[in-house]
Design a protein around this motif. Structure first.
Motif, PDB file in Angstrom:
ATOM      1  N   GLU A  98       0.851  -1.184   0.000  1.00 58.91           N
ATOM      2  CA  GLU A  98       0.000   0.000   0.000  1.00 58.91           C
ATOM      3  C   GLU A  98       0.889   1.236   0.000  1.00 58.91           C
ATOM      4  N   LEU A  99       0.613   2.138  -0.917  1.00 63.69           N
ATOM      5  CA  LEU A  99       1.421   3.354  -1.051  1.00 63.69           C
ATOM      6  C   LEU A  99       0.922   4.439  -0.105  1.00 63.69           C
ATOM      7  N   ASN A 100       1.866   5.206   0.440  1.00 66.07           N
ATOM      8  CA  ASN A 100       1.535   6.314   1.335  1.00 66.07           C
ATOM      9  C   ASN A 100       1.616   7.657   0.620  1.00 66.07           C
ATOM     10  N   ARG A 101       2.738   7.906  -0.058  1.00 69.08           N
ATOM     11  CA  ARG A 101       2.983   9.212  -0.676  1.00 69.08           C
ATOM     12  C   ARG A 101       3.049   9.169  -2.195  1.00 69.08           C
ATOM     13  N   LEU A 102       3.661   8.125  -2.729  1.00 71.05           N
ATOM     14  CA  LEU A 102       3.852   8.035  -4.177  1.00 71.05           C
ATOM     15  C   LEU A 102       2.556   7.653  -4.881  1.00 71.05           C
ATOM     16  N   SER A 103       2.418   8.112  -6.113  1.00 73.03           N
ATOM     17  CA  SER A 103       1.322   7.626  -6.958  1.00 73.03           C
ATOM     18  C   SER A 103       1.732   6.262  -7.518  1.00 73.03           C
ATOM     19  N   ASN A 104       0.778   5.549  -8.086  1.00 75.15           N
ATOM     20  CA  ASN A 104       1.108   4.264  -8.727  1.00 75.15           C
ATOM     21  C   ASN A 104       2.159   4.448  -9.798  1.00 75.15           C
ATOM     22  N   VAL A 164       5.562  -5.911 -12.136  1.00 74.19           N
ATOM     23  CA  VAL A 164       5.068  -4.878 -11.230  1.00 74.19           C
ATOM     24  C   VAL A 164       3.803  -4.293 -11.845  1.00 74.19           C
ATOM     25  N   ASN A 165       2.772  -4.127 -11.005  1.00 69.08           N
ATOM     26  CA  ASN A 165       1.479  -3.667 -11.482  1.00 69.08           C
ATOM     27  C   ASN A 165       0.848  -2.832 -10.371  1.00 69.08           C
ATOM     28  N   GLY A 166       0.024  -1.878 -10.723  1.00 69.45           N
ATOM     29  CA  GLY A 166      -0.586  -1.058  -9.693  1.00 69.45           C
ATOM     30  C   GLY A 166      -1.979  -0.591 -10.036  1.00 69.45           C
ATOM     31  N   LYS A 167      -2.756  -0.349  -8.971  1.00 71.20           N
ATOM     32  CA  LYS A 167      -4.099   0.197  -9.122  1.00 71.20           C
ATOM     33  C   LYS A 167      -4.471   0.854  -7.806  1.00 71.20           C
ATOM     34  N   ASN A 168      -5.096   2.020  -7.908  1.00 71.80           N
ATOM     35  CA  ASN A 168      -5.458   2.812  -6.740  1.00 71.80           C
ATOM     36  C   ASN A 168      -4.198   3.102  -5.926  1.00 71.80           C
ATOM     37  N   GLU A 222      11.111  -3.295  -1.072  1.00 68.17           N
ATOM     38  CA  GLU A 222      10.618  -2.804   0.218  1.00 68.17           C
ATOM     39  C   GLU A 222      11.509  -1.692   0.764  1.00 68.17           C
ATOM     40  N   ASP A 223      12.817  -1.837   0.618  1.00 72.86           N
ATOM     41  CA  ASP A 223      13.740  -0.787   1.056  1.00 72.86           C
ATOM     42  C   ASP A 223      13.498   0.511   0.293  1.00 72.86           C
ATOM     43  N   MET A 224      13.293   0.401  -1.013  1.00 69.13           N
ATOM     44  CA  MET A 224      13.044   1.585  -1.837  1.00 69.13           C
ATOM     45  C   MET A 224      11.729   2.251  -1.443  1.00 69.13           C
ATOM     46  N   LEU A 225      10.695   1.447  -1.188  1.00 67.86           N
ATOM     47  CA  LEU A 225       9.399   2.019  -0.800  1.00 67.86           C
ATOM     48  C   LEU A 225       9.476   2.669   0.576  1.00 67.86           C
ATOM     49  N   ARG A 226      10.252   2.069   1.488  1.00 67.21           N
ATOM     50  CA  ARG A 226      10.432   2.717   2.793  1.00 67.21           C
ATOM     51  C   ARG A 226      11.106   4.070   2.644  1.00 67.21           C
TER      52      ARG A 226
END
Length: 82
Positions: free
Chosen positions: A28-34, A51-55, A71-75
């Motif tokens: 689940e993203l906090n700040r970044l858009s898909n 890699v795929n994204g929605k909402n 996960e490190d990059m998303l953190r």
């Protein structure tokens, strides 16, 4: 019947992924858009990965070492886990 066939195909693909050492995780993203998250992660996804994204969710299929990198990059860039 069509839904059953789709479910069987997805299950078959998941089993094949496990045999190749692939895992699938959804974040689940906090700040970044898909679009931003996908652009950030895609260079680190090797052939056979996805890699795929929605909402506000992105799904990544890769080997465990690459998922750790994702996960490190998303953190770092999205604030995941804060």
């Amino acid at each position: 019947m069509k839904k059953l066939l789709i479910a069987a195909l997805l299950l078959s693909a998941a089993c094949a992924d496990r045999q190749r050492g692939m895992e699938t995780r959804t974040y689940e993203l906090n700040r970044l858009s898909n679009e931003e998250a996908i652009a950030l992660i895609t260079p680190y996804v090797r052939e056979g990965g996805m890699v795929n994204g929605k909402n506000r969710l992105i799904t990544v299929r890769e080997k465990e070492d690459r998922l750790t990198l994702v996960e490190d990059m998303l953190r770092k860039y999205d604030g995941m886990g804060e």
